[in-house]
Design a protein around this motif. Sequence first.
Motif, PDB file in Angstrom:
ATOM      1  N   GLY A  27       0.800  -1.218   0.000  1.00  0.00           N
ATOM      2  CA  GLY A  27       0.000   0.000   0.000  1.00  0.00           C
ATOM      3  C   GLY A  27       0.830   1.263   0.000  1.00  0.00           C
ATOM      4  O   GLY A  27       0.286   2.367  -0.075  1.00  0.00           O
ATOM      5  N   ALA A  28       2.151   1.136   0.040  1.00  0.00           N
ATOM      6  CA  ALA A  28       3.038   2.305   0.051  1.00  0.00           C
ATOM      7  C   ALA A  28       3.556   2.655  -1.344  1.00  0.00           C
ATOM      8  O   ALA A  28       4.379   3.557  -1.483  1.00  0.00           O
ATOM      9  CB  ALA A  28       4.220   2.048   1.002  1.00  0.00           C
ATOM     10  N   GLY A  29       3.096   1.931  -2.370  1.00  0.00           N
ATOM     11  CA  GLY A  29       3.542   2.218  -3.735  1.00  0.00           C
ATOM     12  C   GLY A  29       4.806   1.495  -4.151  1.00  0.00           C
ATOM     13  O   GLY A  29       5.295   1.705  -5.266  1.00  0.00           O
ATOM     14  N   ILE A  30       5.342   0.659  -3.287  1.00  0.00           N
ATOM     15  CA  ILE A  30       6.600  -0.025  -3.595  1.00  0.00           C
ATOM     16  C   ILE A  30       6.428  -1.008  -4.744  1.00  0.00           C
ATOM     17  O   ILE A  30       7.238  -1.035  -5.675  1.00  0.00           O
ATOM     18  CB  ILE A  30       7.160  -0.716  -2.333  1.00  0.00           C
ATOM     19  CG1 ILE A  30       7.571   0.355  -1.318  1.00  0.00           C
ATOM     20  CG2 ILE A  30       8.330  -1.629  -2.680  1.00  0.00           C
ATOM     21  CD1 ILE A  30       7.919  -0.177   0.042  1.00  0.00           C
ATOM     22  N   GLY A  31       5.378  -1.827  -4.713  1.00  0.00           N
ATOM     23  CA  GLY A  31       5.150  -2.777  -5.791  1.00  0.00           C
ATOM     24  C   GLY A  31       4.980  -2.087  -7.132  1.00  0.00           C
ATOM     25  O   GLY A  31       5.538  -2.513  -8.145  1.00  0.00           O
TER      26      GLY A  31
END
Length: 154
Positions: free
Chosen positions: A97-101
């Motif tokens: 949910g932090a945009g890492i993926g």
Amino acid sequence: MSIKFRPAQLGDIPAIAALLANLFAIEQDFTPDPARQLAGLKLMLPREDILMWVAEEMLEEESKIVGFCSVQTLISTAEGSVVGLIEDVVVPVEWRGAGIGRQLLEGAEAWARRRGCSRLQLLADEGNLPALAFYERQGWQRTSLHNWRRMLRD
């Protein structure tokens, strides 16, 4: 929170193997085997036709790997060109949910485009509903192809 995205280094391999153990623990077709994961990662690292892309949390005195994606190149007779196979995408639950993926996939796509790849593809476990939803949100499309395999060793 400061996250840096970069190619993997030899010192990252144990942390990447630990991430893979968590991924393989939820997949139906794979079983975590640290020795095999370490061996595979060490085979991949020196190859220029493979991207090993990591997300690293930058802390004051140390850093921590919080995501990993790998891409391998193949030749597609259907495309008549080089294509990329995303072998692994893994982000620990606490970092989702932090945009890492999304940023790992964007880095993989940029790398594949620079190499002239005409397509990226990946496999995802049919029971991993959060991953399937994530890929759909990122604009990936399901195909009609089924994945088949034959094991050549135990």
